[in-house]
Design a protein around this motif. Structure first.
Motif, PDB file in Angstrom:
ATOM      1  N   ARG A 215       0.827  -1.203   0.000  1.00 11.56           N
ATOM      2  CA  ARG A 215       0.000   0.000   0.000  1.00 11.56           C
ATOM      3  C   ARG A 215       0.862   1.255   0.000  1.00 11.56           C
ATOM      4  O   ARG A 215       0.553   2.237  -0.674  1.00 11.56           O
ATOM      5  N   MET A 216       1.954   1.217   0.781  1.00 12.65           N
ATOM      6  CA  MET A 216       2.837   2.379   0.841  1.00 12.65           C
ATOM      7  C   MET A 216       3.521   2.605  -0.500  1.00 12.65           C
ATOM      8  O   MET A 216       3.854   3.713  -0.859  1.00 12.65           O
ATOM      9  N   ARG A 217       3.730   1.505  -1.232  1.00  7.99           N
ATOM     10  CA  ARG A 217       4.358   1.637  -2.529  1.00  7.99           C
ATOM     11  C   ARG A 217       3.383   2.272  -3.509  1.00  7.99           C
ATOM     12  O   ARG A 217       3.779   2.829  -4.525  1.00  7.99           O
ATOM     13  N   GLY A 218       2.087   2.195  -3.171  1.00  6.66           N
ATOM     14  CA  GLY A 218       1.090   2.794  -4.054  1.00  6.66           C
ATOM     15  C   GLY A 218       0.470   1.797  -5.007  1.00  6.66           C
ATOM     16  O   GLY A 218      -0.082   2.167  -6.034  1.00  6.66           O
TER      17      GLY A 218
ATOM     18  N   PHE B  69       8.733   1.588  -9.649  1.00  2.33           N
ATOM     19  CA  PHE B  69       9.202   2.968  -9.496  1.00  2.33           C
ATOM     20  C   PHE B  69      10.125   3.391 -10.633  1.00  2.33           C
ATOM     21  O   PHE B  69      10.124   4.534 -11.052  1.00  2.33           O
TER      22      PHE B  69
ATOM     23  N   GLN C  72       6.478   8.647  -3.097  1.00  5.67           N
ATOM     24  CA  GLN C  72       6.380   7.311  -2.491  1.00  5.67           C
ATOM     25  C   GLN C  72       7.698   6.576  -2.634  1.00  5.67           C
ATOM     26  O   GLN C  72       8.122   5.837  -1.759  1.00  5.67           O
TER      27      GLN C  72
END
Lengths: 285, 321, 551
Positions: A173-176, C381, C350
């Protein structure tokens, strides 16, 4: 997958035996028209023939071949039970996993609906609905699938909630990561073992349930060959069973054949479920 | 200790939920009739019915009133014992159901009285002597019995005890004036069928509950205090097992109430289940509704009782901080 | 020497899928009357198993495979259950790690206390009850006359642990086994329990086996210490001798973490802090957990947030990560205010802020292989695919000192505890972050492994100029790695500043309490601390001096 093969090799004898039995049922169901010596619902001889060639398990009250009807019954009864279970699972697991992951009002509403549906015993509920819809295969499948999906919903929601408290979900979740990724890649692999075991148990339940309704005369309708209704049709014969002669004995045992076919399959599935649960609990340690 | 016990509040809350569930379930059962395609009167009386008979039928069953009014009327009637008329033969349902409901509850109680003590006792013994031959026998035989359809067990019992040994009748033909001993004799086979089925579940669940409990640190601690095994079990393990065992019993009694339907059909026992199945076949919807309501209410009440006993036996709630 | 307990060449085996495995491998252990012997070792050393064996007891799935256990001349191996039962609780008693689980929730404390003496026929119930109150008083429990009439869940953890010690003393046993009795407690609570246990044991001249993984704790309690490693003895010596001159490298390594010091610091590249928490308040429902918390993290430095359970340190991390929205205040990163919810933050943000969890076990999905764990953030990312991704995974594995070819295909279940935590670090690094929150990353690990993780984090900080927010309850760790310290209590920051200043008096009273409660290797530390605390107001200053002398 060699990993699964090694797992299979280490399985206990009971599980191997059960898997073999399930395979026999599956083959019978798949190839019923080719395996059965006689057609499903055609009168092929006199009534109540004893167990002898060419009617190895005799004939029934109308003169239909019992063995052929048993083989076709595998296809009808097991097939419909399987379809119903799959439907119940798609419905229950999807909503259950979603309710746990999304939470909020969706979870609240879904859980309340399931609470109410589960407050009514399924057999009673099914009887009520079947009074209204009448006995058709579609109605049967839909009614049982919906009723049974409540159990699947509860389990998959509980399992998913347990997984969702894990830190790796927080990491995702923190990674999105999006909802789809979290459900498919994080939750589902961990929920697989309990869900597979539940599938086995639900199948047994649905299978017994449909057979019970057929036995009550409210399930699959004649002339379709089905184990539950075969028990019903030959039930009265049991009082004439006696072991004085081969003919008399086989005559009286008629209702036990389809009932035994049902019992053996459920025992086999239960054994496999036990084994799956055992293996998956071992993996976690 | 200073604050008031939250217990009464929790129990009231659970009771309220129980009543609400009953209301919703009764509404669902009632509204089922609305789902019938087409006109009920025509459905029941057939296409050939005259306009007058249809009107009379509608009047008689109050079908001209709006649904909510009829629901309240039906619910009020059900609470006072008036369940309305059968659509098939227009006799009062209460009359139809009375004896049969009595028969069903007698049979269920008969089975429960044998099954509950036996199953709980054996379940505890199996848990205490885990891994013994008794335990292994119990767990393998119960797995088989759980997997069997009710009628399979019933027919095997009939074959053995009624046909072969001829100890008991295969049909449980009870009559209203029958004495208790005679009744118990006649209904022995159906009761035994239910005992076997329900016991398997109950034993497995009791065993699992006790095995969990025996693995708890405080039970180990009691052993390390040098307390006798018998006392450890009686004083430390079992009192904490009340809630799980009661839950197991209630769940199985609820199961029994439903399982009775099939067993009644096998043994042609004049009970509620038999009537329900016949009425479904005849599509006599008012009778089906009444029978469903009785079954559902019993089921809900049993679950309610289990939950309340669970709340009451939780020491954390009994003795709040 | 009068030997109360004499264990010779004890072998205990555990049952596994592929047969029996030895977990205690021929250990000797003797305890004299009135003597306290410390058993120390990391997880899996077999110290609890050995402790329980002293009562002739093994847990389910274990068996005694050989050797002898003699208690007061009586052989316990193979002794009938009735003989063992009459010893247990009466002459040998046991104090478990988690008293909350070891007390029966359905019975009042005093009922459980009196059960032993009454059932063993040591004394009648009325007398047992009086004795219980006396013992509660000795254990310095509040309201000793009444506390026994409470149920276990109505009493705090530290009190429960003392009540359990009182219960163990109920029959005046000759020997008590203490199995990590303070491990689950906060440091400030631990002191009270340690002091109560030590005094009670000494006053009654009871012998004890004290099991712990904390050398500083055992230094306070034991006359003699035995070090265990994987079921075998490493060495044994009187406490002072072992602390002064450990013979084995392994023993020395047990306190290595306390000697770890970070690499020397260059000047801070940019005066502006990389992250600051500004006046943050937050609550879970109606419960306020953070009150006006402010601090900032300088670039390339480590800020340690210290506090006991319930201090709000982990909640602060959740607010920074965007998992909990603050009710007031906010977080500023690189001069820009951060959106409260992580979901609404731009992906690049993030990426730049990463977090490493305490429990690597639950932070890794058991079905994701090492390749996927590190590969996903690279893909997510940085958009790396195929060969480039694979190459980067190899680089990262080399960076965390795991042989790439050997580990890349493994599942988390096939890694050790330390390797799992390294993998979590690699996952955070994969995002090329600037700022990492380390939430108790070493507290679930054995000391030696923990030290390796601290070294790795230090090297990464030096090489990559990372900034860390280090959340911990362990002051030894703070002392090793922090540049700045933030002390939190009940959701508030009570004191903050550079490490050197924080570890030199004068302190805020809570900081003082926290600092002085951390056990030290000096065997006289507890005695001195208690004297100082009794001495009152002057204690703060003297305590700091004492620590200076001990260090």
């Amino acid at each position: 997958m060699p990993r699964h093969l090694t797992l299979l090799r280490t399985a206990p004898l009971s599980a191997k035996l059960a898997l073999a039995l399930i395979a026999v049922y599956a083959v019978t169901a798949l190839f019923a028209p080719w395996l059965a010596p006689f057609p499903e619902s055609e009168i092929v001889g006199p009534k109540y023939l004893p167990w002898a060639a060419p009617h190895w398990l005799g004939t029934d009250a109308l003169g239909r071949d019992v063995l052929s009807r048993l083989i076709h019954g595998a296809r009808n009864t097991v097939g419909i039970a399987l379809a119903t279970t799959v439907l119940a699972f798609l419905l229950g697991a999807a909503t259950g996993l979603l309710a746990a992951t999304v939470g909020g009002w969706f979870d609240t509403i879904a859980s309340r609906v399931v609470d109410v549906l589960m407050a009514i015993p399924s057999l009673i509920f099914a009887l009520l609905i079947l009074t209204i819809t009448g006995t058709s295969v579609i109605a049967l499948v839909l009614v049982i699938a919906v009723l049974d999906s409540t159990r699947v919903f509860r389990l998959s929601r509980a399992v998913a909630q347990g997984i969702l408290t894990m830190d790796y979900i927080e990491v995702a979740r923190m990674r999105g990561e999006g909802l789809g990724w979290i459900v498919r890649r994080e939750v589902l692999p961990n929920a697989a073992a309990p869900l597979i075991a539940e599938f086995g148990l639900r199948f047994c339940f649905v299978f017994l349930f449909i057979s019970a309704l057929s036995f009550l005369g409210l399930g699959l309708q004649p002339p379709t060959a089905d184990w539950g209704s075969m028990v019903r049709d030959s039930a009265k014969l049991i009082s004439f069973a006696n072991f004085s002669s081969w003919q008399a004995a086989t005559f009286g045992l008629a209702p036990l054949l389809p009932a035994g076919a049902i019992a053996i399959l459920t025992v086999a599935v239960n054994m496999v479920v036990d084994w799956v649960l055992h293996v998956s609990s071992g993996l976690r340690d | 200790m200073t604050r008031m016990s939250p217990l009464p509040k929790l129990i009231l809350r659970r009771l309220a939920i129980g009543v609400l569930t009953l209301l919703i379930v009764s509404a669902i059962i009632f509204w089922a009739i609305e789902l019938l395609p087409g006109d009920i009167a025509t459905e029941v009386l057939g296409q050939s019915a005259t306009a007058e008979t249809l009107a009379a039928f509608r009047d008689r069953f109050g079908l001209n009133d709006p649904a909510p009014v009829r629901y309240l009327h039906w619910l009020g009637g059900a609470l006072t014992g008036d369940l309305g008329l059968s659509m098939a033969n227009q006799r009062p349902i209460a009359q139809l159901l009375g004896d049969r409901a009595f028969n069903t509850f007698i049979l269920a109680a008969y089975a429960a009285l044998i099954a509950v003590p036996l199953a709980v006792g054996l379940g505890i013994v199996a848990a205490l002597y885990r891994g013994s031959w008794l335990d292994r026998f119990i767990s393998s035989s119960t797995l088989a019995v759980i997997s069997f359809p009710e009628y399979f067990v019933a027919y095997i019992l009939i074959l053995l005890f009624a046909v072969h040994l001829q100890w008991f009748p295969s049909l449980a033909a009870v009559t209203p004036g029958m004495g208790l001993a005679q009744r118990l004799y006649v209904t022995f086979l159906p009761a035994l069928t239910m005992v076997l089925i329900v016991m398997a579940h109950m034993m497995r669940m009791t065993r699992a509950a006790i095995v969990n409990l025996l693995a708890l640190p405080y039970v180990e601690m009691a052993h390390l205090k040098g307390i006798r095994r018998r006392r450890v079990i009686a004083v430390h393990a079992l009192p904490n097992a009340v809630a799980p065992i009661v839950t197991v019993i209630a769940l199985n009694l609820a199961y029994l109430i439903v399982g009775v339907v099939l067993v009644e059909v096998v043994f042609v026992y004049p009970g509620l289940g038999q009537l329900l199945v016949d009425s479904v076949a005849k599509r006599d919807i008012t009778v089906v509704q009444a029978a469903c309501l009785i079954f559902a209410a019993t089921y809900i009440l049993l679950n309610l009782a289990a939950d309340i006993i669970g709340i009451v036996s939780n020491p954390r709630l009994l003795h709040p901080r | 020497m009068d030997r109360l307990l004499d264990i010779r060449d004890l072998r205990i085996e555990a049952h596994a899928a592929d047969g029996w495995h030895e977990i205690v491998k021929g250990v000797d252990l003797t305890v004299a009357r009135g003597e306290i012997v410390g058993l120390i070792g990391e997880s899996g050393a077999g110290k609890s198993t050995l402790g329980l064996a002293a009562m002739g007891y093994v847990k389910a799935g274990l068996r005694i495979a050989g050797g002898s256990i003699r208690f007061d001349g009586q052989e316990l191996v193979g002794a009938p259950e009735s003989a063992l039962r009459s010893l247990r609780g009466r002459r040998i008693a046991y104090v478990a790690q988690s008293s909350a689980a070891a007390f029966n929730p359905a019975w009042r404390l005093i009922d459980q206390h009196c059960e032993g003496p009454v059932k063993h026929g040591v004394m009648p119930r009325a007398q047992a009850q009086d004795e219980a109150v006396k013992l509660y008083r000795e254990m310095r429990l509040p309201d000793p006359g009444q506390i026994g009439f409470r149920y276990p869940h109505q009493v705090s953890g530290g009190q429960l642990q003392r009540a359990m010690t009182a219960m163990a003393m109920a029959c005046r046993p000759d020997l008590i086994i203490f199995d990590e009795p303070t491990t689950a407690l906060d440091v400030t609570t631990q002191i009270e329990v340690l002091a109560a246990i030590r005094d009670a044991v000494r006053d009654h001249d009871t012998a004890a086996i004290y099991i712990t993984h904390d050398l500083a704790v055992v230094a306070q309690m034991a006359d003699r210490v035995k070090v265990l490693l994987k079921g075998s003895e490493v060495e044994e010596a009187p406490t002072r001798e072992m602390l002064a001159r450990p013979r084995e490298d392994y023993t020395r390594s047990l306190w290595a973490v306390r000697e770890f010091r970070p690499s020397p610091r260059g000047p801070i590249p940019d005066e502006k802090p990389i992250l600051s928490v500004e006046n943050v308040s937050a609550s879970y429902g109606a419960l306020q957990v953070l009150k006006d918390v402010s601090f900032s993290v300088p670039r390339g430095r480590t800020v340690a947030v210290v506090g006991e359970s319930g201090s709000g340190k982990s909640t602060t991390a959740r607010v920074i990560m965007g998992l909990l929205a603050p009710t007031r205040g906010g977080v500023v990163f690189e001069g820009q205010p951060l959106v409260a919810h992580s979901r609404q933050r731009p992906r690049d943000l993030q990426r730049r802020v990463q977090m490493i969890h305490q429990m690597a076990d639950t932070a890794l999905n058991p079905w994701h292989r090492v390749r996927d764990v590190i590969g996903r953030p690279l893909e997510f990312f940085l958009g790396l695919r195929g060969k480039a991704k694979e190459a980067r995974i190899h680089e990262l594995l080399a960076e965390i000192e795991l042989e790439p070819a050997q580990f890349i295909g493994r599942l988390p279940g096939e890694l050790s505890g330390g390797q799992k935590q390294r993998l979590c670090i690699a996952r955070a690094l994969a995002a090329n972050p600037d700022f990492i929150i380390c939430d108790e990353v070493t507290s679930a690990l054995d000391q030696l492994v923990a030290e390796g993780i601290l070294r790795l984090l230090d090297r990464l900080q030096r090489d990559k100029g990372l900034s860390y927010l280090f959340i911990t309850h362990d002051l030894a760790t703070v002392r090793s790695i922090a540049d700045e310290v933030v002390v939190m209590q009940k959701g508030e920051v009570v004191e903050q500043g550079p490490k050197d200043r924080m570890f030199t008096p004068p302190h805020h009273p809570y900081t003082e309490l926290l600092l002085s409660s951390v056990p030290e290797m000096d065997p006289d530390w507890l005695t001195r601390l208690l004297e100082q605390r009794r001495a009152g107001a002057a204690g703060g200053q003297a305590g700091a001096d004492a620590r200076g002398a001990a260090a």
